[in-house]
Structures are given as C-alpha cells and as structure tokens.
Enzyme design. Structure first.
Site, PDB file in Angstrom:
ATOM      1  N   PRO A 144      34.193  22.720  28.260  1.00 37.87           N
ATOM      2  CA  PRO A 144      33.174  23.761  28.338  1.00 37.87           C
ATOM      3  C   PRO A 144      33.695  25.179  28.069  1.00 37.87           C
ATOM      4  CG  PRO A 144      33.703  22.908  30.519  1.00 37.87           C
ATOM      5  CD  PRO A 144      34.365  22.002  29.529  1.00 37.87           C
ATOM      6  N   ASN A 146      41.726  19.448  25.714  1.00 42.18           N
ATOM      7  CA  ASN A 146      41.698  20.642  26.556  1.00 42.18           C
ATOM      8  C   ASN A 146      40.428  20.514  27.393  1.00 42.18           C
ATOM      9  OD1 ASN A 146      41.520  23.047  27.844  1.00 42.18           O
ATOM     10  ND2 ASN A 146      41.900  24.329  26.040  1.00 42.18           N
ATOM     11  N   GLU A 152      47.517  16.793  27.340  1.00 43.36           N
ATOM     12  CA  GLU A 152      46.642  17.818  27.941  1.00 43.36           C
ATOM     13  C   GLU A 152      47.087  19.185  27.421  1.00 43.36           C
ATOM     14  OE1 GLU A 152      46.713  17.783  32.254  1.00 43.36           O
ATOM     15  OE2 GLU A 152      45.943  19.838  32.357  1.00 43.36           O
ATOM     16  N   HIS A 174      46.347  23.497  27.246  1.00 39.81           N
ATOM     17  CA  HIS A 174      45.663  24.721  27.694  1.00 39.81           C
ATOM     18  C   HIS A 174      46.176  25.895  26.870  1.00 39.81           C
ATOM     19  CE1 HIS A 174      43.985  22.574  31.037  1.00 39.81           C
ATOM     20  NE2 HIS A 174      45.186  22.050  31.240  1.00 39.81           N
ATOM     21  N   LEU A 175      45.263  26.752  26.483  1.00 38.64           N
ATOM     22  CA  LEU A 175      45.645  27.964  25.753  1.00 38.64           C
ATOM     23  C   LEU A 175      46.432  28.893  26.672  1.00 38.64           C
ATOM     24  CD1 LEU A 175      42.125  28.313  24.246  1.00 38.64           C
ATOM     25  CD2 LEU A 175      44.150  28.259  22.793  1.00 38.64           C
ATOM     26  N   SER A 176      45.920  29.063  27.883  1.00 35.80           N
ATOM     27  CA  SER A 176      46.581  29.960  28.841  1.00 35.80           C
ATOM     28  C   SER A 176      47.534  29.142  29.713  1.00 35.80           C
ATOM     29  CB  SER A 176      45.527  30.641  29.719  1.00 35.80           C
ATOM     30  OG  SER A 176      44.824  29.675  30.482  1.00 35.80           O
ATOM     31  N   ARG A 188      43.194  27.037  39.422  1.00 36.75           N
ATOM     32  CA  ARG A 188      43.529  26.507  38.091  1.00 36.75           C
ATOM     33  C   ARG A 188      44.831  25.721  38.109  1.00 36.75           C
ATOM     34  NH1 ARG A 188      39.823  29.001  34.664  1.00 36.75           N
ATOM     35  NH2 ARG A 188      39.266  31.049  35.432  1.00 36.75           N
TER      36      ARG A 188
HETATM   37  C1  DQA Z   1      41.795  26.511  29.826  1.00 36.02           C
HETATM   38  C2  DQA Z   1      42.184  26.915  31.247  1.00 36.02           C
HETATM   39  C3  DQA Z   1      41.067  26.565  32.228  1.00 36.02           C
HETATM   40  O1  DQA Z   1      41.445  26.917  33.545  1.00 36.02           O
HETATM   41  C4  DQA Z   1      39.799  27.279  31.861  1.00 36.02           C
HETATM   42  O2  DQA Z   1      38.747  26.883  32.724  1.00 36.02           O
HETATM   43  C5  DQA Z   1      39.420  27.124  30.446  1.00 36.02           C
HETATM   44  C6  DQA Z   1      40.451  27.100  29.412  1.00 36.02           C
HETATM   45  C7  DQA Z   1      42.841  26.995  28.786  1.00 36.02           C
HETATM   46  O3  DQA Z   1      42.775  26.524  27.666  1.00 36.02           O
HETATM   47  O4  DQA Z   1      43.669  27.855  29.094  1.00 36.02           O
HETATM   48  O5  DQA Z   1      38.240  27.100  30.109  1.00 36.02           O
HETATM   49  O6  DQA Z   1      41.752  25.105  29.755  1.00 36.02           O
END
Ligand code: DQA
Length: 151
Positions: free
Chosen positions: A10, A75, A99, A101-103, A112
């Site tokens: 999402p 992601n 898995e 994640h961008l951040s 998180r």
């Molecule tokens: C995310 C990190 C998640 O915590 C966040 O809800 C996102 C993006 C990332 O790609 O860094 O929507 O998955």
C-alpha cells in the site's frame, strides 16, 4: 527462463511524491522499468503488481504457484508490520522471496522495526532506495541461476 513476481504494498503507488526524504524521488513505474531491464538482461520474466488492498496481494500469492512463479520480490510496505494474512499466504506457497524496503525500517519509528516477513525471507534489503530493489533483483537472479549461492 524463470518467472519473477514483484509485489508492492500500500501507498507505494504514490512514490515520487510521497515523503521523498524516506522513499526518494523515483516513481513506481520507473522502479518497475529498471527491474524489468535487469530481469530481461538475465533472460527472466518479470511481473509486477502494486495494490493498496491486502486481499488482492493475498490472492495474487495464492495463484503464484499455479502460474509457475519461481521467485518473489516483496515490499509489503505498511503490511510488513501488520499482516499475518500476507505472511500466511507466502508461507503456504513456499516460493522463495526477498523482503525489500526503500527506507531503513530499523532506523525509524519503533512500530516499523517489526516485520512479519523477515524470518521467512531468503534475505532482507532495507534502506537503499532504488538500490534495495536492484540488489534484491541481482540476488534473485544469482539464486535462480545457482541456488547454491544463497540457501
Ligand atoms: C516501506 C517501509 C514501511 O514501514 C512503510 O510503511 C512503507 C514503505 C519502505 O519501502 O521503506 O510504506 O516498506
């Protein structure tokens, strides 16, 4: 030739305008395009799907086995921290996945820092923006070409 499915959770449809300090300036379309080139160069097929709805992602994972998906890049976005349903769907298929994640989720808010996916994943790449996806695709290709590299 292997089939790779990339799932985006999402709000990732908002990339490019959404909190660029966390997620960068590229749009999802641009990221998918770059992944497509990497997959094509390795002679693999890439399908991508973004959804804001948990059930759509769960149902795509259910059909992945029948569709011959060999590997997934995921992601899960906010579902990372909430979705047992998505975790169970992946667990049921046993399709290997990374898995992404961008951040760097471990340097952000406490909520998180919990993932329902990490222990099932072949690996987790977090914190490198577009490079998170590119490194995951590279690892997927190496895995598909020689599954002994990552076990
Ligand atoms: C995310 C990190 C998640 O915590 C966040 O809800 C996102 C993006 C990332 O790609 O860094 O929507 O998955």
């Amino acid at each position: 030739m292997a089939k790779i499915l990339t799932l985006h959770g999402p709000n990732l449809n908002l990339l490019g305008e959404r909190e660029p300090e966390h997620y960068g300036n590229l749009t999802l379309e641009e990221i998918n395009k770059k992944l497509g080139i990497l997959a094509m160069d390795a002679e693999h097929e890439l399908e991508t799907l973004q959804s804001n709805a948990e059930n759509v992602l769960v149902e795509r994972i259910h059909t992945a086995l029948a569709d011959g998906i060999d590997f997934m890049l995921i992601n899960p976005a906010a579902f990372t921290h909430t979705s047992i349903a998505l975790r169970d769907a992946i667990s049921a298929t046993k399709i290997p996945f990374i898995e992404i994640h961008l951040s760097n989720i471990y340097s952000r808010e406490k909520f998180r820092q919990t993932s329902y996916f990490s222990d099932l994943a072949l690996g987790v790449i977090s914190g490198f923006g577009l490079l998170s996806y590119e490194m995951a695709m590279t690892a997927a290709i190496i895995h598909l070409n020689d599954s002994k590299v990552i076990e």
